[in-house]
Design an enzyme around this catalytic site. Structure first.
Site, short mmCIF file in Angstrom:
data_model
loop_
_atom_site.label_atom_id
_atom_site.label_comp_id
_atom_site.label_asym_id
_atom_site.label_seq_id
_atom_site.Cartn_x
_atom_site.Cartn_y
_atom_site.Cartn_z
N GLU A 356 0.83 -1.20 0.00
CA GLU A 356 0.00 0.00 0.00
C GLU A 356 0.86 1.25 0.00
OE1 GLU A 356 -4.15 0.24 1.87
OE2 GLU A 356 -2.92 1.33 3.32
N LYS A 502 -13.97 1.67 -3.60
CA LYS A 502 -14.91 2.13 -2.59
C LYS A 502 -15.99 3.02 -3.20
CE LYS A 502 -11.67 2.19 1.33
NZ LYS A 502 -11.06 3.06 2.37
#
Length: 526
Positions: A356, A502
């Site tokens: 990440e 998302k």
């Protein structure tokens, strides 16, 4: 003055690519191997050691890596970071997770607040709360002690704290520091929350809701799931829940929680284990003193990471060898292999921390780059992995660098002697054998049984996995990832890559879809 430049513009990178490659099987055989194992080692904090004898490096490679580290100004950039410069260029924020465990530089002030004082204050508030829970001063409605703590969070609010809890659970049992059992709910899959709730006594459980923004969809959904279960049990949810959030979030002043502890925007989720995100659950589970020792180990390792001498800076050295493997030798993955069952979830945490942070294809200024960055990270505890994916590691077509972690002693010190050796001795024998087998291989006329060797690895070795050692281990990898991001000139502290999915998920739930998204929604009966 710090200069931020792409890796391929640095003269020392061009020189590094010219250095002769090392024949690992040759240098790790016989007396050469003996000498390397003794000399290619650097002390870490808390009694740990980083041994890189089985890496494809020699003095020539190390000198070239040191030159690159200096030209890339790794020490100066770390100094800028811990002194509060805006290092997170994507979100225009400081990066202050090191400040949760110590102060390497000058005072860092934001909005008139000394951030070190802020973090220490929150740690003291958490410690006071945990002590009151342990003493029974804070109890359930019947005045009975809480016996279980459940953390509700996802990503960095789950992976790091969960890995740290599991790493110390056995140690805490043996040393009398086990206060409360901890459970974790992360996945929005209702089976995750249901399984945890079915396995605990909710009347004697306290829940920690972790969301910096206070708006994380999965976390708020799971909070509602838990609140519903508490109400069905005839319990007042507000007497069973605390929050770890930012001071500006909707959770901060809510009456739905016994207490709220604060973090800020200067600490990313994957770097938050030494903040209140890890502090609340670990202090409740093991006591504030254990969490303090964990912070001490991390602080000691941070001090070593500030050393400008690469050969005395284990995180920088590990990082630079990784850059060499990724950008010069062309290896695209790294396997994390802890020979400690307590570290069963540590590879998952490092997977998020590394991928990440450094899974980027633009530099810190938003410009495309022409070289590879972060590796693929995966792993599993040994010796389980030996009976799983080691076949590919030993004889597959790809060479995958390996990061071993091992300890001389077990945590529970409960062992048996079978066939003239203990289980711990067998565990340690396996990791030693694997390092040499990967490096040196074995020739056989039957190619199916032939091992080419030349598979590089390093190992971090310690006496025992205790809170200080765990803190040092965590900080080592956080700083390794940071240094690699500096070399690649990328921003290791934002994560725009997780946002698109998302956003689209919210459109699906609002039935604002068309094209392929609409068809997948139909297939999944949404």
């Amino acid at each position: 003055m710090v200069n931020w430049k792409n890796l391929d513009t640095l003269a020392s990178y061009g020189e590094l690519k010219k250095v002769s490659r090392v024949n690992l099987a040759e240098v790790m055989s016989g007396d050469n191997g003996t000498s390397r194992v003794k000399n290619y080692s650097v002390p870490m904090a808390a009694g740990l050691n980083f041994n890189y004898a089985a890496k494809e490096v020699d003095d020539n490679v190390l000198n070239a890596l040191n030159a690159l580290a200096k030209e890339a100004q790794l020490s100066e950039k770390f100094e800028a970071l811990y002194n509060g410069e805006v290092i997170n260029t994507g979100e225009k924020r400081m990066v202050l997770h090191q400040l949760t465990r110590g102060q390497l530089g000058g005072n860092v002030v934001a909005d008139g607040v000394d951030k070190r004082d802020f973090y220490v204050k929150e740690q003291k508030r958490i410690a006071d709360f945990a002590n009151k829970v342990h003493s029974g001063e804070i109890a359930n409605a019947k005045g009975e002690k809480f016996t279980t703590v459940v953390q509700i969070g996802i990503g960095g609010s789950d992976l790091g704290p969960r890995a740290m809890y599991l790493a110390l659970e056995n140690w805490a049992h043996r040393t009398g520091n086990f206060k409360m059992e901890a459970k974790f709910i992360s996945n929005v899959d209702p089976d995750d929350a249901s399984a945890v709730l079915n396995g605990i006594d909710v009347a004697h459980s306290i829940f920690i809701l972790v969301s910096k923004s206070g708006t994380t969809l999965e976390t708020l959904t799971n909070e509602s799931f838990v609140t519903d279960a508490l109400k069905k049990a005839g319990l007042d949810a507000s007497k069973h829940m605390i929050a770890v959030t930012s001071e500006t979030s909707p959770l901060a002043k809510s009456d739905n929680y016994l207490e709220a502890f604060f973090m800020d925007d200067f600490i990313g989720g994957r770097y938050s284990s030494t903040s209140g995100v890890g502090g609340a659950v670990l202090s409740l589970a093991f006591g504030p003193e254990v969490f303090a020792a964990f912070l001490d180990g991390a602080a000691e390792e941070d001090k070593l990471s500030a050393n400008p001498d690469m050969l005395k800076n284990p995180a920088m050295l590990d990082a630079m060898i990784g850059v060499y493997e990724r950008n010069v030798l062309g290896y695209d993955s790294t396997a994390v292999l802890p020979y400690s069952q307590a570290l069963s979830r540590f590879p998952a945490h490092l997977q998020q921390l590394d991928m990440e942070s450094n899974g980027k294809s633009v530099n810190r200024f938003g410009e495309p780059i022409d070289y590879v960055t972060g590796p693929i990270i995966f792993g599993e505890p040994g010796t389980n992995g030996q009976h799983s994916f080691y076949q590919l590691l030993h004889q597959g077509t790809d060479i995958i660098p390996l990061q071993f972690i091992g300890f001389k002693n077990s945590q529970l010190r409960n062992d048996v002697n079978i066939q003239d050796s203990t289980s711990q001795q067998k565990l340690c024998a396996n990791v030693a054998a694997q390092i040499v087998a990967f490096a040196c291989g074995k020739k056989d006329d039957n190619l199916n049984k032939n091992f080419k060797g030349g598979r590089p690895s390093s190992i971090i070795i310690g006496e025992e996995l205790d809170p200080k050692a765990l803190g040092a281990l965590l900080a080592h990898f956080e700083n390794k990832v940071m240094f690699q991001g500096f070399v690649w000139n990328i921003n290791s502290f934002d994560q725009e890559g997780v946002q698109l999915g998302k956003v689209l998920a919210k459109k699906v739930l609002a039935h604002e879809t068309d094209g392929a998204l609409a068809e997948y929604s139909k297939l999944l009966n949404i």
